[in-house]
Scaffold this motif. Structure first.
Motif, PDB file in Angstrom:
ATOM      1  N   ASP A 286       0.866  -1.175   0.000  1.00 51.05           N
ATOM      2  CA  ASP A 286       0.000   0.000   0.000  1.00 51.05           C
ATOM      3  C   ASP A 286       0.910   1.235   0.000  1.00 51.05           C
ATOM      4  O   ASP A 286       1.308   1.723   1.060  1.00 51.05           O
ATOM      5  N   GLN A 321      -3.410  -1.585  -3.270  1.00 54.77           N
ATOM      6  CA  GLN A 321      -3.184  -2.823  -2.506  1.00 54.77           C
ATOM      7  C   GLN A 321      -4.351  -3.777  -2.717  1.00 54.77           C
ATOM      8  O   GLN A 321      -5.518  -3.385  -2.608  1.00 54.77           O
ATOM      9  N   GLN A 363       3.558  -5.290   5.636  1.00 50.39           N
ATOM     10  CA  GLN A 363       2.563  -5.506   4.577  1.00 50.39           C
ATOM     11  C   GLN A 363       2.766  -6.864   3.907  1.00 50.39           C
ATOM     12  O   GLN A 363       1.809  -7.530   3.531  1.00 50.39           O
TER      13      GLN A 363
END
Lengths: 499, 312
Positions: A286, A321, A363
């Motif tokens: 992201d 994302q 992430q």
């Protein structure tokens, strides 16, 4: 005995009061900068940027506010053969030491930078093979192979022209430039005193005197602005910018610059040679959250290597994302996330890179990947990058460092055998397309070629382009007409003024 | 005494030889190729093609065997030639002598402040042992040891430069530039000096010669001035020389925050840029100074207190 005298002289000099200097007449600006000259003013080094930033040296060509090439010390130029370019020099210019500005002086200056042991990237024997005077105000530059980019190379700080008297065993920049400002004196790594060049050939500067102070600590730089000791400070950290925003007597100038924080893959290690795996990782990130979290909004989420505003930037949106898509791509590639352990070295010379890497580590963990993050300084990381001992790493790159054209960056980072191509991505078709683009006759053709290459880098996730950080500077409201130059070539201008 | 001095002198020479070898080798111990690091510092973070690296390696003589490089370097150093900086191409000795001047001013300033405050504070605490003043002094000195320089320095800048506007926040322009860094650098030595002064004064106050002086009718202050201070000064003098050698090496934190161009900053920059001649020259000079100062301190100590020599 001599050395004792030197120590004594240093002590006395340090205690001397500079009141005479401070009482110079006219408009006076104090700038606090973070990057002092460090290579003895060598023209082939980054010190040349200091000389252009502070209005001392000038180049044959230069960039206008839109990064377009315009006449500098040369009033015109033309390609006179496949490998030759002629430059007509201005006749109303003279060096600050009174020496005449003519073809002989320009040939001597350019030959100096061509013959140093470590030539600069922008101008060296690989890009320029001969410089000669055709008449007192015309020079001819020959390139080793056809090059449309030669006029751009002549705008690079290393191609700046100094008076013949400047070139001795070391470079003397004091009173040997042609620019609107004259370097008067310096205390190495401490300060640089600059005065207006009243004999300048163009518009005269409004500022009479400028003191530049070199301060590496960002907190101290900002303190100098807040205490009123300085009117302009360069490179303010995000955390301190917010405090300054609240001060009505200060202006925070945040400007997008070409720099790109890039996540690179080792294309020689499986499974990172597989575009599906790289795109899966790209989809798991992201970048907007990184822009807003790590940079608190002082960065643009990237969509390819080129920053907003560059004419060759592909019209793409940052990849959003999408963990489901990422998982599907990994499955399609036949990779079980639980078995993939990623070695991720990152250097901390640029303090934002470890922060980015930490967020990305988290992430990617959401995708089920295990990431081993290693942080060290660049000197510690570089051997692993060169030897290919990594899976994923990070680079902070400026595609327009030496000229407002990305071809050198594309070649060094993504060309086969490129000096910065740590990912070892190598595709002959990419190299050929780059050669065609960089030698195209028109700007439009060149830009279209770069746009295609940038699009390919993004769409095939050859690297993941994370964010373009902004340059944050701050100044007093007393300072007028200050404009951050995204290329970093200019800082002091003739228009800058102070109330 | 001459025998003692001769022994110390031989030790000094041996130490300097070992230091010269270590100083020469240190820049080669770290990670990374020195030439690539030098080029990075000269060209920002953009690098470089192999031909450029090879050219610079040759130019700097780094392609020769290490032993040959060491002997050549040592011969030049013995003649007072520390070479040219790899990055600035200017003589290294000019750079570190300038920086040494700054560090010397800061060190002597800080130690003078610490010394002048510590002696009366420590003496008063010893005289008022166990009372409120003694406890307050003890708390104060422990707090000074615990306060980090990177915390106190910005606070002093905030108060004296930004709010009051009476001192410059940073730079090295005139005598006023010295005040804030000297204050920050003096805090820890002040704490240690005070504690040592207090402890040695307590010993002195209990010594038989002090009791004899008091018995002869001298007051506490008079007997301390006449007999106590000289004896109490011995441990402080040792501490003083240790702090002096330490501060001459520079303080990276204080010099970076106050933009004072001393040895700490110079060495930090040299290490970052792998400026080999500058690192080597600076280390040799700093360690040589430390060894010489410590040797002189030992000699003076023995002269002031011959019992030490007998014990050794």
């Amino acid at each position: 005995m001599k050395k004792m005298a030197l120590v004594s002289a240093s002590l006395l000099a340090l205690l001397a009061l500079p009141t005479a200097q401070a009482m110079a007449e006219g408009k006076h600006l104090t700038v606090v900068h973070y990057s002092p000259p460090r290579a003895g003013w060598a023209m082939e080094s980054i010190d040349a940027y200091v000389m252009t930033r502070f209005g001392c040296i000038e180049t044959l060509t230069k960039y206008d506010g839109d990064n377009r090439l315009v006449p500098g010390l040369a009033e015109s130029w033309s390609q006179t053969g496949d490998m030759t370019w002629d430059f007509k020099l201005r006749q109303n210019v003279k060096f600050q030491d009174g020496a005449p500005f003519n073809a002989d002086a320009v040939v001597a200056a350019l030959n100096h930078v061509l013959t140093v042991p470590t030539p600069s990237r922008s101008i060296g024997p690989k890009t320029v093979s001969k410089v000669e005077a055709l008449d007192p105000f015309t020079i001819r530059i020959t390139t080793p192979k056809p090059s449309q980019l030669l006029p751009y190379r002549m705008a690079a700080p290393s191609a700046g022209i100094l008076s013949p008297a400047a070139y001795g065993k070391t470079i003397n920049v004091f009173g040997t430039c042609t620019g609107p400002f004259r370097f008067a004196s310096e205390v190495p790594k401490q300060s640089l005193a600059i005065v207006r060049n009243d004999d300048y050939w163009g518009d005269k500067a409004k500022l009479a005197k400028v003191d530049v102070r070199w301060v590496i600590d960002a907190g101290t730089r900002v303190a100098q602005l807040r205490s009123g000791e300085a009117e302009l400070v360069m490179e303010v950290p995000v955390a301190l910018a917010y405090g300054l925003n609240a001060d009505k007597s200060k202006v925070v100038a945040a400007v997008p610059i070409p720099r790109i924080q890039t996540m690179i893959f080792n294309h020689q290690r499986k499974p990172f040679d597989n575009p599906l795996v790289r795109r899966a990782i790209q989809s798991a990130l992201d970048v907007t959250a990184i822009s807003e979290g790590v940079y608190e909004g002082y960065a643009e989420p990237a969509s390819g290597p080129f920053a907003p505003g560059q004419p060759w930037r592909p019209d793409l949106k940052p990849v959003a994302q999408d963990l489901d898509k990422a998982k599907a791509l990994l499955a399609e590639a036949g990779v079980d996330p639980a078995t993939l352990k990623i070695d991720m070295p990152v250097y901390n010379d640029r303090p934002d890179l470890p922060d980015i890497a930490l967020v990305i580590q988290q992430q990617l963990q959401a995708l089920g990947l295990t990431v081993n993050l290693r942080v060290a300084n660049y000197a510690g990381i570089e051997p692993d990058l060169i030897d290919g001992k990594f899976d994923i790493s990070f680079l902070s790159r400026n595609p327009l460092t030496d000229m407002a054209d990305p071809s050198a960056y594309l070649a060094s980072d993504y060309g086969c055998g490129g000096s910065q191509n740590f990912s070892k991505f190598c595709d002959k078709a990419f190299d050929e397309a780059l050669a065609v683009a960089s030698n195209a006759a028109t700007e439009q053709e060149r830009y279209a070629g770069y746009e295609k290459l940038g699009r390919r880098l993004e769409e095939e996730a050859i690297a993941v382009f994370v964010v373009h950080p902004k340059q944050i500077d701050a100044h007093s409201t007393k300072l007028k007409n200050f404009k951050t130059d995204p290329l970093g070539y200019k800082l002091l201008t003739t228009e800058m003024d102070i109330e | 005494m001459l025998n003692f001095i001769a022994k110390r002198f031989v030790m000094l020479i041996l130490t300097l030889v070992v230091v010269s070898v270590l100083a020469f080798l240190i820049p080669y111990v770290g990670d990374g190729d020195p030439v690539r690091i030098i080029l990075r510092s000269r060209m920002a973070d953009e690098v470089t093609d192999p031909a450029m690296i090879a050219a610079l390696t040759r130019e700097l003589g780094l392609d020769r065997p290490l032993s040959e490089q060491y002997l050549g370097w040592l011969w030049r150093v013995l003649q007072g030639d520390f070479g040219l900086s790899f990055t600035t191409r200017t003589p290294v000795d000019v750079m570190f002598l300038h920086a040494l001047g700054v560090s010397l001013l800061l060190a002597l300033g800080a130690l003078a402040v610490a010394f002048l405050l510590a002696i009366p504070l420590g003496t008063a605490a010893a005289v008022k042992r166990g009372r409120a003043f003694d406890h307050a002094t003890s708390f104060f000195t422990q707090a000074l040891v615990a306060i980090p320089e990177y915390w106190i320095a910005p606070i002093l800048i905030l108060v004296f430069a930004i709010y009051l506007g009476v001192l410059p926040s940073a730079g090295w322009h005139d005598w006023s530039s010295m005040i804030l860094p000297v204050i920050v650098l003096s805090l820890r030595p002040l704490a240690y000096f005070t504690q040592v002064a207090r402890a040695s004064m307590i010993d002195v106050l209990n010594a038989p010669y002090m009791m004899a002086a008091r018995a002869r009718g001298l007051g506490v202050s008079a007997s301390l001035l006449a007999h106590g201070l000289r004896n109490a000064m011995l441990p402080i003098m040792t501490l003083f020389s240790l702090w002096l050698t330490s501060l001459l090496g520079g303080s990276i934190v204080v010099e970076a925050i106050f933009a004072a161009p001393g040895m700490g900053w110079l060495l930090y920059d040299a290490v970052l840029n792998n400026d080999v001649p500058l690192i080597q020259g600076s280390i040799v000079v700093i360690v040589a100074l430390a060894v010489i100062i410590n040797t002189l301190t030992d000699i003076v100590y023995v002269m002031l207190n011959p019992a030490v020599k007998l014990m050794s």
